[in-house]
Design an enzyme around this catalytic site. Structure first.
Site, short mmCIF file in Angstrom:
data_model
loop_
_atom_site.label_atom_id
_atom_site.label_comp_id
_atom_site.label_asym_id
_atom_site.label_seq_id
_atom_site.Cartn_x
_atom_site.Cartn_y
_atom_site.Cartn_z
N LYS A 1 -16.24 15.33 11.15
CA LYS A 1 -17.21 15.17 12.23
C LYS A 1 -17.54 16.53 12.80
CE LYS A 1 -18.48 12.19 16.06
NZ LYS A 1 -18.07 11.06 16.93
N THR B 1 0.85 -1.18 0.00
CA THR B 1 0.00 0.00 0.00
C THR B 1 0.89 1.23 0.00
OG1 THR B 1 -0.09 0.15 2.41
CG2 THR B 1 -1.72 -1.28 1.33
N GLU C 1 -5.59 -4.40 -1.44
CA GLU C 1 -5.95 -5.59 -0.68
C GLU C 1 -7.02 -6.45 -1.36
OE1 GLU C 1 -4.80 -2.38 2.39
OE2 GLU C 1 -5.66 -2.49 0.38
#
Length: 543
Positions: free
Chosen positions: A441, A187, A330
């Site tokens: 958030k 990755t 993945e």
């Protein structure tokens, strides 16, 4: 009662033998200072010799063989010779930071690295930090018209690729264990160290077969495939195996990744299927005016969510909207695709345009679910509930290779955790909401940075946009938009906010709009929110 079928191993060398036997006359092309035009037949003979080279160099039976190279026919030779002899191909990402390259070469245990001469200057200074690399094999992608002395390398023996190939004897490939490792990709390390994903022969074979189905890319021997997505990025999304499996011709771009160079290659080689990340297609778009691409049947795009405005711009320019695919290193990587009837659609058909902007349905062989993060309780497919997207599949990773302490991939019941937040409708169509780490958030409620970015980029004067959460004294976080104007544009922050007012909830509106020259990119061309957050770590919002 058990079935009475032969125990035939699904291995990469069986793909090779099929290509060699049935498609010897199909064309392979590499662009570059030294263009290469060859056939699968000639490629197969060289690939068998390359297997002999690996024996000559003394690479261990399951040794890791690194590549540091552009997309090319030579790179494709390595793709099959390395796993065909039982070794493990490890594609090194040429755009990683030096310390990350050192980390993954040592972590994987690379014994030899095959490198394009045009990239040797990047690799050579790092070789002293890679004590396990005993051989460096240089592939000359520049030619005699670009002479350059090889840098002095004292930590490894240096060889010329063509000299080794000429002296080697061809070998037979015969792998019997389909669960044996075939390749490794890491990755890009957006959080922590890069993580190693190990593909088996079986997973590679099954993923390749699925990519050829009509519900995914429908690759056949009538296609000319242009893998713009790098071969170091999840095996060029599987196209470097799927195309040979069915005898599709391949046009490799080499080092010329410029929009003009890619468009010339598409025209000259009559490309039918081209695959790249959104930033690639954004670069090509301005050049499409008046250009005819009659052979093109699919523009495949992944790596990050495709803005609806970009997809529709391609439909207007070429008759083909962009086909989205979603996946990860993945997941080998293709897990979903969004195939919708493409041609002759009414410009006003917003419903179809919105549906094309989704990531699509699971490809055959992949199951999906969304759950509350940290749980295994599946949420409904009503396109309203959103949760972490999880996967199970024969080509989904079960774990990382020798992970750092505390790094896990599988949920308690074995499903693979993706870190993506998504909603799924009643037909199974996925709509990515965001990466868990990129959600904003605000006052206890979540704002999708991806949806905000897509709406901002729908403005005709916006080239790029990225949204991050910035600390706020009252609301915890608030979104801030970083916008790149198109050349000649004088769009203002208020213009951007006015554009958004009828498109998103009022409380989603960014608290600030900042104009920048370019959104930072990761090594595989995605927007790098990590770098953006670091760059603006001192940014402050008032109440």
């Amino acid at each position: 009662m058990r079935g009475l079928m032969q125990d035939y191993p699904l291995t990469v060398d069986s793909i090779f033998r099929r290509t060699e036997a049935h498609y010897a006359d199909r064309l392979l092309v590499s662009a570059g200072p030294v263009p290469i035009r060859t056939t699968y037949g000639a490629w197969a003979e060289r690939t068998r010799r390359l297997g002999g080279v690996l024996d000559t160099l003394g690479v261990s039976a399951d040794g890791r063989v690194g590549t540091f190279a552009w997309n090319s026919t030579r790179h494709l030779e390595l793709y099959f010779a390395v796993p065909g002899t039982g070794r493990v191909l490890h594609t090194l990402n040429i755009r990683l930071f030096p310390e990350q390259l050192t980390y993954i070469a040592n972590h994987a245990g690379d014994e030899v690295v095959f490198v394009d001469r045009s990239l040797l200057g990047l690799l050579a200074p790092l070789l002293p930090t890679m004590p396990g690399v005993h051989h460096v094999v240089v592939m000359d992608d520049l030619g005699p018209q670009n002479p350059a002395a090889l840098p002095e390398i004292t930590t490894a023996q240096v060889h010329d690729y063509e000299d080794l190939l000429a002296a080697a004897e061809p070998v037979d490939f015969h792998v019997t264990d389909e669960n044996q490792a075939a390749a490794m990709c890491y990755t890009s390390g957006t959080t922590g160290n890069p993580k190693g994903v190990v593909y088996s022969h079986r997973s590679t074979w099954l993923h390749s077969l699925t990519a050829t189905t009509a519900s995914v890319a429908g690759v056949t021997d009538a296609d000319v495939v242009l893998p713009i997505v790098p071969m170091f990025h999840a095996n060029a999304w599987g196209l470097a195996h799927a195309a040979p499996m069915v005898g599709a011709a391949i046009a490799f771009p080499g080092a010329d990744m410029s929009p003009a160079g890619l468009l010339r290659l598409m025209q000259a080689e009559h490309v039918t299927l081209a695959a790249g990340v959104p930033t690639i297609w954004q670069g090509v778009l301005p050049l499409l005016d008046g250009v005819d691409l009659p052979d093109l049947r699919m523009v495949l795009c992944g790596g990050s969510a495709v803005p609806q405005a970009l997809s529709e711009a391609y439909r207007r320019a070429t008759g083909l909207p962009i086909t989205q695919a979603w996946g990860m290193t993945e997941t080998h990587p293709i897990a979903t695709t969004g195939s919708i009837p493409a041609r002759n659609l009414d410009d006003g058909d917003d419903a179809l345009a919105r549906r094309r902007s989704r990531q699509g349905t699971a490809v055959p062989g992949v199951e999906l679910r969304i759950v509350e993060p940290g749980t295994t309780e599946a949420l409904p497919w009503d396109d309203e509930a959103s949760g972490e997207l999880q996967v199970r599949s024969p080509w989904a990773a079960s774990a990382y290779y020798n992970p750092d302490e505390g790094v896990t991939l599988a949920a308690e019941d074995g499903w693979m955790q993706t870190g993506d937040v998504a909603a799924i409708d009643s037909f199974g169509s996925v709509r990515l909401v965001d990466r868990t780490k990129d959600l904003v958030k605000s006052g206890g409620e979540w704002i999708s940075s991806v949806e905000l970015e897509n709406e901002i980029m729908a403005h005709p004067e916006v080239a790029e946009a990225a949204v991050i959460g910035v600390a706020h004294p009252k609301w915890d976080e608030r979104p801030v938009a970083f916008v790149v104007r198109k050349p000649g544009s004088e769009i203002t922050a208020e213009d951007v906010l006015e554009h958004l007012r009828t498109r998103v909830a009022k409380w989603w509106l960014p608290d600030a709009v900042e104009f920048i020259d370019e959104v930072p990119k990761t090594s595989v061309g995605k927007f790098s929110k990590k770098d953006l957050r670091l760059r603006y770590s001192d940014y402050r919002l008032d109440t």
